[in-house]
Design an enzyme around this catalytic site. Structure first.
Site, PDB file in Angstrom:
ATOM      1  NE  ARG A 178      16.903  69.017  81.530  1.00 32.30           N
ATOM      2  CZ  ARG A 178      16.750  69.249  80.230  1.00 32.30           C
ATOM      3  NH1 ARG A 178      16.492  70.464  79.790  1.00 32.30           N
ATOM      4  NH2 ARG A 178      16.847  68.268  79.362  1.00 32.30           N
ATOM      5  CD  GLU A 182       2.283  66.440  84.781  1.00 34.75           C
ATOM      6  OE1 GLU A 182       1.963  65.647  83.887  1.00 34.75           O
ATOM      7  OE2 GLU A 182       1.483  66.898  85.608  1.00 34.75           O
ATOM      8  CG  LEU A 183       7.438  68.555  79.208  1.00 36.64           C
ATOM      9  CD1 LEU A 183       8.131  69.888  78.989  1.00 36.64           C
ATOM     10  CD2 LEU A 183       8.223  67.425  78.574  1.00 36.64           C
ATOM     11  CG  ASP A 184       4.250  69.953  77.095  1.00 34.87           C
ATOM     12  OD1 ASP A 184       4.487  71.173  77.079  1.00 34.87           O
ATOM     13  OD2 ASP A 184       4.862  69.134  76.385  1.00 34.87           O
ATOM     14  CG  ASN A 237       4.291  75.812  76.553  1.00 37.38           C
ATOM     15  OD1 ASN A 237       4.991  76.402  75.708  1.00 37.38           O
ATOM     16  ND2 ASN A 237       4.124  74.500  76.527  1.00 37.38           N
ATOM     17  CB  SER A 290      -3.319  72.786  74.941  1.00 38.46           C
ATOM     18  OG  SER A 290      -3.978  71.628  74.481  1.00 38.46           O
ATOM     19  CG  HIS A 323       1.833  71.073  73.828  1.00 43.27           C
ATOM     20  ND1 HIS A 323       3.185  70.782  73.837  1.00 43.27           N
ATOM     21  CD2 HIS A 323       1.199  69.925  73.513  1.00 43.27           C
ATOM     22  CE1 HIS A 323       3.341  69.494  73.540  1.00 43.27           C
ATOM     23  NE2 HIS A 323       2.152  68.960  73.327  1.00 43.27           N
ATOM     24  NE  ARG A 326      17.308  74.031  77.852  1.00 43.83           N
ATOM     25  CZ  ARG A 326      18.228  73.068  77.997  1.00 43.83           C
ATOM     26  NH1 ARG A 326      18.529  72.270  76.994  1.00 43.83           N
ATOM     27  NH2 ARG A 326      18.835  72.905  79.157  1.00 43.83           N
TER      28      ARG A 326
HETATM   29  C1  GRF Z   1       4.684  75.763  67.926  1.00 49.07           C
HETATM   30  O1  GRF Z   1       3.961  74.750  67.258  1.00 49.07           O
HETATM   31  C2  GRF Z   1       4.568  75.544  69.392  1.00 49.07           C
HETATM   32  O2  GRF Z   1       3.327  75.055  69.785  1.00 49.07           O
HETATM   33  C3  GRF Z   1       5.632  74.522  69.591  1.00 49.07           C
HETATM   34  O3  GRF Z   1       6.699  74.976  68.793  1.00 49.07           O
HETATM   35  C4  GRF Z   1       6.176  75.651  67.671  1.00 49.07           C
HETATM   36  C5  GRF Z   1       6.848  76.988  67.567  1.00 49.07           C
HETATM   37  O4  GRF Z   1       6.742  77.559  66.306  1.00 49.07           O
HETATM   38  N1  GRF Z   1       5.913  74.283  70.965  1.00 49.07           N
HETATM   39  P1  GRF Z   1       7.280  79.056  66.075  1.00 49.07           P
HETATM   40  O5  GRF Z   1       8.726  79.105  66.497  1.00 49.07           O
HETATM   41  O6  GRF Z   1       6.431  79.981  66.892  1.00 49.07           O
HETATM   42  O7  GRF Z   1       7.127  79.296  64.614  1.00 49.07           O
END
Ligand code: GRF
Length: 187
Positions: free
Chosen positions: A65, A141-143, A105, A134, A107, A91
């Site tokens: 990584r 920390e992941l998410d 990000n 969100s 999510h 990733r």
């Molecule tokens: C989204 O739902 C995002 O929140 C998640 O992956 C999806 C990506 O969709 N982490 P796209 O590639 O933008 O269509």
């Protein structure tokens, strides 16, 4: 138009990538590049159709990584963006990236519920009466970084995974560009 540059990271279909390009590029800001870790990502063609440079950094070609993250960091820095936007970038990132770039990000759940890569299904199948999305700062920390914005919706009778996913996408397509502009204005 703000004199601001963003780089978008993505791994899949790139609907969020395309939405940001269509709503904001050369209107509110400049999307200087899109970077993916997957050579087969559907978003590649979408970005190129809008003349956005796309870099492919295939994570499978890196031993671990950290070495992938070092290559990614180098590439991101070459564009000197004001903000990096992770839009479906699947990733797990190490501190090599998380401590060295300013990134947000999107999510597909109401964090801190349903962290990780299976959030839509887990949230759909849960007993929670609502689903949502969100947008948060990327941290070690992941998410888990500080939440910037969230929106939710009620699950309806007869909701399917498809209808649930469509509601999430629609919210992402509204809230992510709004949040990007808000952050860049405050810089
Ligand atoms: C989204 O739902 C995002 O929140 C998640 O992956 C999806 C990506 O969709 N982490 P796209 O590639 O933008 O269509």
């Amino acid at each position: 138009m703000l004199n601001r540059k963003i780089v978008i990271l993505f791994s899949g279909e790139g609907s969020n990538l395309l939405n940001i390009i269509e709503k904001l590029h050369n209107k509110e800001l400049e999307v200087v590049a899109a970077i993916t870790n997957r050579p087969d990502a559907g978003g590649i063609a979408k970005a190129r159709a809008h003349h956005i440079p796309v870099d492919i950094i295939d994570h499978k070609k890196y031993a671990d990584r950290e070495s992938f993250d070092r290559a990614l960091l180098k590439q991101v820095r070459s564009y000197a963006p004001d903000l990096v936007v992770l839009a479906g970038f699947m990733r797990i990132l190490t501190p090599v990236i998380t401590q060295n770039i300013k990134a947000i990000n999107v999510h597909p759940s109401l964090l801190p519920l349903f962290k990780g890569g299976n959030a839509i299904r887990e949230s759909f199948e849960s007993s929670e009466p609502t689903g949502g999305i969100s947008i948060h700062w990327v941290s070690n920390e992941l998410d888990g970084g500080e939440i910037i914005a969230q929106e939710s919706f009620q699950k309806e009778a007869g909701e399917t995974l498809e209808s649930f996913t469509a509601k999430i996408r629609a919210l992402e397509h509204k809230l992510l560009p709004e949040t990007i502009v808000q952050i860049l204005k405050a810089l």
